[in-house]
Design a protein around this motif. Structure first.
Motif, PDB file in Angstrom:
ATOM      1  N   ARG A 491       0.845  -1.197   0.000  1.00 59.83           N
ATOM      2  CA  ARG A 491       0.000   0.000   0.000  1.00 59.83           C
ATOM      3  C   ARG A 491       0.884   1.252   0.000  1.00 59.83           C
ATOM      4  O   ARG A 491       0.621   2.209  -0.743  1.00 59.83           O
ATOM      5  CB  ARG A 491      -0.925  -0.005   1.224  1.00 59.83           C
ATOM      6  CG  ARG A 491      -2.100  -0.952   1.096  1.00 59.83           C
ATOM      7  CD  ARG A 491      -2.983  -0.910   2.352  1.00 59.83           C
ATOM      8  NE  ARG A 491      -3.531   0.408   2.614  1.00 59.83           N
ATOM      9  CZ  ARG A 491      -4.617   0.901   2.029  1.00 59.83           C
ATOM     10  NH1 ARG A 491      -5.276   0.171   1.135  1.00 59.83           N
ATOM     11  NH2 ARG A 491      -5.064   2.108   2.334  1.00 59.83           N
ATOM     12  N   ALA A 492       1.921   1.217   0.793  1.00 56.67           N
ATOM     13  CA  ALA A 492       2.814   2.374   0.867  1.00 56.67           C
ATOM     14  C   ALA A 492       3.533   2.595  -0.466  1.00 56.67           C
ATOM     15  O   ALA A 492       3.659   3.734  -0.932  1.00 56.67           O
ATOM     16  CB  ALA A 492       3.831   2.161   1.984  1.00 56.67           C
ATOM     17  N   THR A 493       3.973   1.508  -1.094  1.00 58.52           N
ATOM     18  CA  THR A 493       4.690   1.622  -2.365  1.00 58.52           C
ATOM     19  C   THR A 493       3.783   2.149  -3.462  1.00 58.52           C
ATOM     20  O   THR A 493       4.184   2.975  -4.290  1.00 58.52           O
ATOM     21  CB  THR A 493       5.264   0.250  -2.760  1.00 58.52           C
ATOM     22  OG1 THR A 493       6.074  -0.258  -1.695  1.00 58.52           O
ATOM     23  CG2 THR A 493       6.118   0.360  -4.012  1.00 58.52           C
ATOM     24  N   THR A 547      -9.437   0.847   0.355  1.00 65.49           N
ATOM     25  CA  THR A 547      -9.121  -0.504   0.805  1.00 65.49           C
ATOM     26  C   THR A 547      -9.632  -1.585  -0.134  1.00 65.49           C
ATOM     27  O   THR A 547      -9.304  -2.746   0.039  1.00 65.49           O
ATOM     28  CB  THR A 547      -9.718  -0.765   2.204  1.00 65.49           C
ATOM     29  OG1 THR A 547     -11.142  -0.551   2.146  1.00 65.49           O
ATOM     30  CG2 THR A 547      -9.097   0.176   3.228  1.00 65.49           C
ATOM     31  N   ASP A 548     -10.418  -1.187  -1.133  1.00 69.68           N
ATOM     32  CA  ASP A 548     -11.008  -2.176  -2.027  1.00 69.68           C
ATOM     33  C   ASP A 548     -10.374  -2.100  -3.406  1.00 69.68           C
ATOM     34  O   ASP A 548      -9.766  -1.085  -3.783  1.00 69.68           O
ATOM     35  CB  ASP A 548     -12.517  -1.972  -2.139  1.00 69.68           C
ATOM     36  CG  ASP A 548     -12.861  -0.624  -2.761  1.00 69.68           C
ATOM     37  OD1 ASP A 548     -12.360   0.401  -2.258  1.00 69.68           O
ATOM     38  OD2 ASP A 548     -13.609  -0.600  -3.759  1.00 69.68           O
ATOM     39  N   LYS A 549     -10.542  -3.171  -4.173  1.00 68.37           N
ATOM     40  CA  LYS A 549      -9.940  -3.256  -5.503  1.00 68.37           C
ATOM     41  C   LYS A 549     -10.461  -2.173  -6.428  1.00 68.37           C
ATOM     42  O   LYS A 549      -9.679  -1.545  -7.151  1.00 68.37           O
ATOM     43  CB  LYS A 549     -10.214  -4.644  -6.104  1.00 68.37           C
ATOM     44  CG  LYS A 549      -9.675  -4.826  -7.501  1.00 68.37           C
ATOM     45  CD  LYS A 549      -9.980  -6.215  -8.043  1.00 68.37           C
ATOM     46  CE  LYS A 549      -9.469  -6.365  -9.474  1.00 68.37           C
ATOM     47  NZ  LYS A 549      -9.749  -7.712 -10.029  1.00 68.37           N
ATOM     48  N   ALA A 550     -11.774  -1.947  -6.415  1.00 71.12           N
ATOM     49  CA  ALA A 550     -12.362  -0.960  -7.316  1.00 71.12           C
ATOM     50  C   ALA A 550     -11.782   0.428  -7.061  1.00 71.12           C
ATOM     51  O   ALA A 550     -11.466   1.174  -8.005  1.00 71.12           O
ATOM     52  CB  ALA A 550     -13.879  -0.944  -7.154  1.00 71.12           C
ATOM     53  N   GLY A 551     -11.644   0.803  -5.788  1.00 74.30           N
ATOM     54  CA  GLY A 551     -11.088   2.111  -5.455  1.00 74.30           C
ATOM     55  C   GLY A 551      -9.634   2.244  -5.875  1.00 74.30           C
ATOM     56  O   GLY A 551      -9.211   3.291  -6.381  1.00 74.30           O
ATOM     57  N   PHE A 599      -2.684  -8.155  -5.984  1.00 72.50           N
ATOM     58  CA  PHE A 599      -2.470  -9.584  -5.766  1.00 72.50           C
ATOM     59  C   PHE A 599      -2.449  -9.893  -4.274  1.00 72.50           C
ATOM     60  O   PHE A 599      -3.108 -10.837  -3.809  1.00 72.50           O
ATOM     61  CB  PHE A 599      -1.165 -10.038  -6.422  1.00 72.50           C
ATOM     62  CG  PHE A 599      -0.881 -11.500  -6.231  1.00 72.50           C
ATOM     63  CD1 PHE A 599      -1.472 -12.450  -7.049  1.00 72.50           C
ATOM     64  CD2 PHE A 599      -0.036 -11.935  -5.213  1.00 72.50           C
ATOM     65  CE1 PHE A 599      -1.228 -13.806  -6.863  1.00 72.50           C
ATOM     66  CE2 PHE A 599       0.216 -13.284  -5.021  1.00 72.50           C
ATOM     67  CZ  PHE A 599      -0.388 -14.217  -5.854  1.00 72.50           C
ATOM     68  N   VAL A 600      -1.682  -9.136  -3.515  1.00 70.61           N
ATOM     69  CA  VAL A 600      -1.611  -9.375  -2.070  1.00 70.61           C
ATOM     70  C   VAL A 600      -2.973  -9.135  -1.428  1.00 70.61           C
ATOM     71  O   VAL A 600      -3.400  -9.889  -0.547  1.00 70.61           O
ATOM     72  CB  VAL A 600      -0.527  -8.486  -1.424  1.00 70.61           C
ATOM     73  CG1 VAL A 600      -0.553  -8.632   0.098  1.00 70.61           C
ATOM     74  CG2 VAL A 600       0.848  -8.859  -1.964  1.00 70.61           C
ATOM     75  N   LEU A 601      -3.673  -8.099  -1.875  1.00 68.92           N
ATOM     76  CA  LEU A 601      -5.015  -7.825  -1.349  1.00 68.92           C
ATOM     77  C   LEU A 601      -5.957  -8.988  -1.648  1.00 68.92           C
ATOM     78  O   LEU A 601      -6.745  -9.393  -0.786  1.00 68.92           O
ATOM     79  CB  LEU A 601      -5.553  -6.536  -1.959  1.00 68.92           C
ATOM     80  CG  LEU A 601      -6.981  -6.135  -1.539  1.00 68.92           C
ATOM     81  CD1 LEU A 601      -7.039  -5.859  -0.041  1.00 68.92           C
ATOM     82  CD2 LEU A 601      -7.439  -4.914  -2.331  1.00 68.92           C
ATOM     83  N   GLU A 602      -5.865  -9.528  -2.870  1.00 66.66           N
ATOM     84  CA  GLU A 602      -6.705 -10.683  -3.221  1.00 66.66           C
ATOM     85  C   GLU A 602      -6.408 -11.864  -2.321  1.00 66.66           C
ATOM     86  O   GLU A 602      -7.315 -12.582  -1.880  1.00 66.66           O
ATOM     87  CB  GLU A 602      -6.478 -11.061  -4.686  1.00 66.66           C
ATOM     88  CG  GLU A 602      -7.350 -12.198  -5.197  1.00 66.66           C
ATOM     89  CD  GLU A 602      -6.811 -13.575  -4.864  1.00 66.66           C
ATOM     90  OE1 GLU A 602      -7.611 -14.524  -4.731  1.00 66.66           O
ATOM     91  OE2 GLU A 602      -5.570 -13.722  -4.723  1.00 66.66           O
ATOM     92  N   THR A 661     -17.753 -14.187  -3.163  1.00 65.46           N
ATOM     93  CA  THR A 661     -17.501 -13.228  -2.103  1.00 65.46           C
ATOM     94  C   THR A 661     -17.990 -11.863  -2.579  1.00 65.46           C
ATOM     95  O   THR A 661     -18.181 -11.642  -3.784  1.00 65.46           O
ATOM     96  CB  THR A 661     -16.001 -13.139  -1.772  1.00 65.46           C
ATOM     97  OG1 THR A 661     -15.318 -12.612  -2.928  1.00 65.46           O
ATOM     98  CG2 THR A 661     -15.438 -14.519  -1.444  1.00 65.46           C
ATOM     99  N   PRO A 662     -18.213 -10.880  -1.658  1.00 67.63           N
ATOM    100  CA  PRO A 662     -18.619  -9.542  -2.097  1.00 67.63           C
ATOM    101  C   PRO A 662     -17.661  -8.937  -3.111  1.00 67.63           C
ATOM    102  O   PRO A 662     -18.084  -8.308  -4.078  1.00 67.63           O
ATOM    103  CB  PRO A 662     -18.641  -8.751  -0.780  1.00 67.63           C
ATOM    104  CG  PRO A 662     -18.944  -9.777   0.265  1.00 67.63           C
ATOM    105  CD  PRO A 662     -18.238 -11.016  -0.193  1.00 67.63           C
ATOM    106  N   GLU A 663     -16.369  -9.136  -2.906  1.00 72.33           N
ATOM    107  CA  GLU A 663     -15.378  -8.590  -3.844  1.00 72.33           C
ATOM    108  C   GLU A 663     -15.509  -9.253  -5.210  1.00 72.33           C
ATOM    109  O   GLU A 663     -15.453  -8.585  -6.250  1.00 72.33           O
ATOM    110  CB  GLU A 663     -13.972  -8.817  -3.279  1.00 72.33           C
ATOM    111  CG  GLU A 663     -12.862  -8.143  -4.085  1.00 72.33           C
ATOM    112  CD  GLU A 663     -12.922  -6.627  -4.010  1.00 72.33           C
ATOM    113  OE1 GLU A 663     -12.455  -5.975  -4.948  1.00 72.33           O
ATOM    114  OE2 GLU A 663     -13.452  -6.099  -2.994  1.00 72.33           O
ATOM    115  N   GLU A 664     -15.703 -10.562  -5.204  1.00 71.08           N
ATOM    116  CA  GLU A 664     -15.866 -11.279  -6.467  1.00 71.08           C
ATOM    117  C   GLU A 664     -17.154 -10.852  -7.171  1.00 71.08           C
ATOM    118  O   GLU A 664     -17.200 -10.753  -8.397  1.00 71.08           O
ATOM    119  CB  GLU A 664     -15.868 -12.788  -6.223  1.00 71.08           C
ATOM    120  CG  GLU A 664     -14.513 -13.340  -5.822  1.00 71.08           C
ATOM    121  CD  GLU A 664     -14.586 -14.787  -5.377  1.00 71.08           C
ATOM    122  OE1 GLU A 664     -13.561 -15.486  -5.470  1.00 71.08           O
ATOM    123  OE2 GLU A 664     -15.678 -15.214  -4.925  1.00 71.08           O
TER     124      GLU A 664
END
Length: 707
Positions: A491-493, A547-551, A599-602, A661-664
């Motif tokens: 996230r920082a990178t 915090t989410d993929k879409a954002g 990828f790490v978030l997934e 899942t909600p993300e999926e």
């Protein structure tokens, strides 16, 4: 843990790519037909695989041999290799040191044949025969190329021969495999059977063993759970070629076995020689038998109790006579599996869905199984798990110990509907992920009171989640290896990359400001949000990132829009500062950082979802019925359903559960919306083209009439 960490992550297809390249060479330049590709490749893969495994275990074997040089039981190195590895790879059969070192005057076909003969001679007790017949049909240069292609194979364990046959069945639709599952039961299905069957120690039988993949996975289960476990393997296979493959498969995995070629009939499942009567002999039975076979001779079965105890009665023909053949052999197989079990034995096998609801004599046979308390677990799975057939199947699990009325589960049968549990690999193929296998097995563990296994699985998921979130993870299967540094670091990178790109864009604009054309200045004035977006991105930090993929994706798109606007609308014609700013390079770097973060978030979300799945379905860590998933039925419940063993009759339907899942689900909706928009655009373009074509056609007609 390492395997679980990368669950559902596509692996590099080194095995498949090498196999495809080798097969492609055969197809283009050999005298072999498509149905003949498998045999020569199997032999070469055997030598490659055997060499890999030999070299992997050789150091340990050599150390054990040195230790054996003191005392009375001195071993020769070859004896230690056989004891520790299971076989010896002589120099003449070594893939790297011999087959990859062929000189210009060597004949590749003759060297390959010599290597196989050397292997057979060095392992006389193995009882295996390698496929040597077709190599002389392959041109020397083609065979050398195939040897180089196969050299890249690095695997050292697993059902390699089953995978090769699976591949050929899928790619070339070999005529031998059109009935589906004859050679190969998909690995994920076998693993689920093994996890539920839990074959630890004892005798295991597969009377329709194909390439022996069920035995390989069973042995892997034992090794992963207890070092002291040991399985004595017994199998049979109708096709001589396939029984040979099973012997090779088990041998190269270091497993001793008794695999027999039975080319007569189903009744040959009643062994009558070396290990006496099959009835009550085995601790475990696993199988994927041919489905819906008809025409099995009644005279051949000859009233044998292995087949008649739980098998169907012959149809009546009138005047007190019965039919000469069985209309369907499914329950002859079921009876064989049940009767082969000893007093505490368990069976797990694949069966066509139709067998769960079949009527007439098969319904009567099914009723007897239920009434005796033999049926333990029934799991129905979705279609498209097999390469060559699409039909859904049911996994049956029998437990002879349950026939004892004192058994705590004597009156219980667990039904699981897993038709909505799968991972879509391709449009036509599905599989179970490791987590899906474990989650389904966890239902059975709770049903059996094995709550410690359920707790251990939760701990594994929690550990995997923490590993991806907080630590460094390296994926060695890629070249070069990929390394991930935890969610906070990525996230920082990513935030830094966004801020730096925004700052670089602002710096470029400042340097190019005096060179902007009137049109560029007007475009900049009209786009009031562009400079505001630069400021917003430049101020981003790891804490303020979505915090989410879409954002996260939206920020990347916003950054790309900044650079694209600068390039297409603002950039002066002769601007040297644009190259120096390297904004496109910054975008590429940003994309790389975004992909690593996503990828790490997934991975974090994936294991969070697995924990949620367990906790939502079984919040107290104890079994309970779950609508649409599982139901614990009594024999009376089953009798009310005319002894149907179809899980769908019992579990009901959970309309709110789509398996995502909600993300999926968000990703699914977004993908569908994008596809719909694309289709609309394509339709508009086609409509315009059609209208233009009609106008041209009308003009041609008018012109012709005028002429």
């Amino acid at each position: 843990m390492s395997t679980l960490l990368f669950d559902r992550v596509p692996r590099p297809k080194v095995f498949e790519d090498n196999l495809w390249a080798a097969a492609d060479r055969l197809r283009a330049k050999s005298n072999l037909k498509a149905s003949e590709y498998a045999a020569p490749l199997l032999g070469l893969f055997f030598l490659r695989y055997a060499t890999n495994r030999f070299e992997k275990l050789r150091t340990d074997a050599d150390a054990q041999n040195v230790a054996k040089q003191t005392g009375r039981n001195v071993e020769e190195p070859e004896q230690t290799y056989v004891r520790v590895i299971g076989f010896v790879v002589p120099a003449a059969a070594h893939y790297d040191n011999t087959l990859l070192q062929l000189g210009p005057n060597d004949s590749a076909p003759e060297m390959v044949i010599a290597a196989m003969e050397a292997f057979e001679e060095a392992n006389p007790d193995a009882g295996i025969v390698l496929p040597k017949a077709d190599y002389r049909k392959i041109p020397d240069d083609v065979l050398r190329g195939i040897l180089r292609e196969i050299a890249g194979l690095k695997i050292t364990e697993g059902d390699v021969f089953g995978k090769i046959y699976e591949y050929f069945l899928g790619k070339f639709a070999l005529s031998e495999g059109q009935k589906g599952g004859e050679f190969y039961t998909p690995t994920s299905v076998v693993r689920l059977i093994v996890e539920i069957l839990e074959p630890h120690t004892g005798r295991i039988l597969d009377p329709a063993c194909g390439t022996g993949g069920m035995f390989v996975q069973s042995a892997k289960f034992v090794r992963s759970h207890e070092e002291a476990g040991h399985l004595s393997i017994y199998g049979q296979e109708q096709k001589a070629e396939t029984s040979m493959l099973a012997r090779l498969n088990l041998f190269v995995n270091g497993l001793k076995s008794d695999i027999r070629n039975v080319n007569s009939s189903l009744a040959a499942g009643a062994y009558a020689d070396d290990y006496a009567d099959t009835a009550g002999k085995f601790d475990f039975v696993m199988a994927n038998p041919p489905f819906n076979v008809d025409g099995v001779s009644a005279a051949d079965i000859d009233g044998h109790s292995l087949f008649t105890t739980y098998g169907p009665a012959l149809a009546a023909k009138g005047k007190g006579k019965t039919a000469e053949t069985y209309g369907n052999a499914n329950y002859l197989w079921v009876s064989l599996f049940a009767m082969a079990l000893n007093e505490t034995g368990r069976a797990g096998f694949v069966m066509a869905n139709s067998a769960s609801d079949a009527r007439g004599a098969e319904a009567e046979a099914r009723a007897k199984l239920v009434q005796d308390g033999m049926v333990d677990v029934m799991v129905t799975i979705a279609s498209n798990f097999f390469y060559t057939v699409t039909l859904p199947v049911t996994l049956w699990f029998l437990d002879r110990a349950k026939t004892n009325e004192a058994h705590p589960r004597h009156d219980q049968t667990l039904f699981i509907d897993a038709r909505r549990v799968y991972n879509q690999v391709t449009r036509k193929l599905r599989e179970f992920t490791d987590a899906q296998q474990q989650n389904l097995a966890a239902i059975v563990w709770l049903y059996r009171g094995e709550t410690d296994k359920f707790t251990a699985l939760r701990q594994q998921y929690a550990a995997a989640l923490a590993t991806w979130r907080d630590t460094t993870v390296t994926d060695p299967d890629f070249e070069p290896a990929r390394t991930y540094y935890g969610l906070a670091q990525h996230r920082a990178t990513y935030a830094t990359a966004l801020a730096e790109l925004a700052q670089q864009t602002a710096d470029w604009l400042e340097n190019a400001q005096l060179l902007l054309s009137p049109e560029a200045q007007a475009a900049l004035a009209a786009n009031a949000t562009w400079e505001k977006n630069i400021v917003a991105l430049a101020e981003l930090t790891a804490d303020t990132l979505p915090t989410d993929k879409a954002g996260l994706m939206a920020l990347s798109q916003q950054a790309e829009a900044l650079v694209t606007f600068a390039d297409k609308e603002l950039r002066p014609a002769k601007d040297k500062s644009w190259t120096a700013a390297n904004l496109r390079g910054g975008l590429r770097q940003l994309s790389e950082e975004r992909d690593l973060l996503l990828f790490v978030l997934e991975r974090v979300n994936y294991f969070t979802a697995q924990l949620a799945w367990l906790d939502d379905h079984f919040p107290d860590g104890e079994y309970r019925d779950v609508e649409g998933l599982c139901y614990l039925a009594s024999r009376a419940d089953i009798a009310e359903q005319q002894y149907s063993l179809n899980p769908g009759r019992y579990v009901g339907v959970a309309l709110e559960d789509d398996g995502r899942t909600p993300e999926e689900f968000k990703e699914f909706v977004q993908t569908q919306a994008e596809q719909l928009a694309s289709l609309h655009a394509e339709a508009d373009a086609l409509q315009g083209q059609i209208a233009q074509d009609v106008r041209v056609l009308f003009m041609d007609v008018v012109w012709e009439e005028a002429v």
